[in-house]
Write an enzyme that holds these catalytic residues in place. Sequence first.
Site, PDB file in Angstrom:
ATOM      1  N   LYS A 108       0.841  -1.117   0.065  1.00  0.00           N
ATOM      2  CA  LYS A 108      -0.110  -0.159  -0.153  1.00  0.00           C
ATOM      3  C   LYS A 108       1.044   1.233   0.054  1.00  0.00           C
ATOM      4  O   LYS A 108       1.866   1.380   0.661  1.00  0.00           O
ATOM      5  CB  LYS A 108      -0.884   0.007   1.234  1.00  0.00           C
ATOM      6  CG  LYS A 108      -1.727   1.039   1.406  1.00  0.00           C
ATOM      7  CD  LYS A 108      -2.696   1.049   2.639  1.00  0.00           C
ATOM      8  CE  LYS A 108      -3.334   2.178   3.107  1.00  0.00           C
ATOM      9  NZ  LYS A 108      -3.964   2.017   4.211  1.00  0.00           N
ATOM     10  N   PRO A 109       0.540   2.348  -1.111  1.00  0.00           N
ATOM     11  CA  PRO A 109       1.323   3.563  -0.788  1.00  0.00           C
ATOM     12  C   PRO A 109       1.133   3.899   0.766  1.00  0.00           C
ATOM     13  O   PRO A 109      -0.060   4.035   1.312  1.00  0.00           O
ATOM     14  CB  PRO A 109       0.821   4.248  -1.962  1.00  0.00           C
ATOM     15  CG  PRO A 109      -0.054   3.473  -2.813  1.00  0.00           C
ATOM     16  CD  PRO A 109      -0.479   2.299  -2.120  1.00  0.00           C
ATOM     17  N   ASN A 141       1.183   6.894   1.969  1.00  0.00           N
ATOM     18  CA  ASN A 141       0.403   8.189   2.338  1.00  0.00           C
ATOM     19  C   ASN A 141      -1.382   7.958   1.883  1.00  0.00           C
ATOM     20  O   ASN A 141      -1.928   8.882   1.615  1.00  0.00           O
ATOM     21  CB  ASN A 141       0.686   9.600   1.907  1.00  0.00           C
ATOM     22  CG  ASN A 141       0.778   9.578   0.662  1.00  0.00           C
ATOM     23  OD1 ASN A 141       0.708   8.630  -0.151  1.00  0.00           O
ATOM     24  ND2 ASN A 141       0.905  11.019  -0.140  1.00  0.00           N
ATOM     25  N   CYS A 142      -1.398   6.592   1.500  1.00  0.00           N
ATOM     26  CA  CYS A 142      -3.102   6.433   1.072  1.00  0.00           C
ATOM     27  C   CYS A 142      -3.661   6.104   2.373  1.00  0.00           C
ATOM     28  O   CYS A 142      -3.064   4.919   3.125  1.00  0.00           O
ATOM     29  CB  CYS A 142      -3.114   5.367   0.084  1.00  0.00           C
ATOM     30  SG  CYS A 142      -2.333   6.172  -1.538  1.00  0.00           S
ATOM     31  N   LEU A 143      -4.880   6.310   2.628  1.00  0.00           N
ATOM     32  CA  LEU A 143      -5.725   5.840   3.705  1.00  0.00           C
ATOM     33  C   LEU A 143      -6.371   4.569   3.489  1.00  0.00           C
ATOM     34  O   LEU A 143      -6.599   4.047   2.437  1.00  0.00           O
ATOM     35  CB  LEU A 143      -6.946   6.819   3.812  1.00  0.00           C
ATOM     36  CG  LEU A 143      -6.390   8.331   4.206  1.00  0.00           C
ATOM     37  CD1 LEU A 143      -7.561   9.296   4.321  1.00  0.00           C
ATOM     38  CD2 LEU A 143      -5.812   8.295   5.471  1.00  0.00           C
TER      39      LEU A 143
END
Length: 107
Positions: A102-103, A105-107
């Site tokens: 998961k990137p 800064n992705c929620l």
Amino acid sequence: MTVLEGVDVDKEGFLRKLADWTPEIAEQLAYAEGIELSDAHWEVIHLLRDYYQQYDASPAMRPLVKYCVLKLGPEKGKSIYLLGLFPGSPAKLGSKIAGLPKPENCL
């Protein structure tokens, strides 16, 4: 822990091990998200995997758009184009289907 056809994924459906990814796994991950992969999807999936190999990180949205412009041209380097392929959060959903973490800064 969730299992996808014998492959370990976390609670959000991201693969726990990069080496577990195959095109068949990508199809299963996409299907679970209600997406049927087209050539356009595969183009971005391969681009995401190339990005990860180059930078050792999954791209957030802005770097993904810039990388798409660089590698695929300005017509495909647009948020709206990517949203059409990977609704909601293209960087997050695309990375998941590409078998990447998961990137950050992705929620």
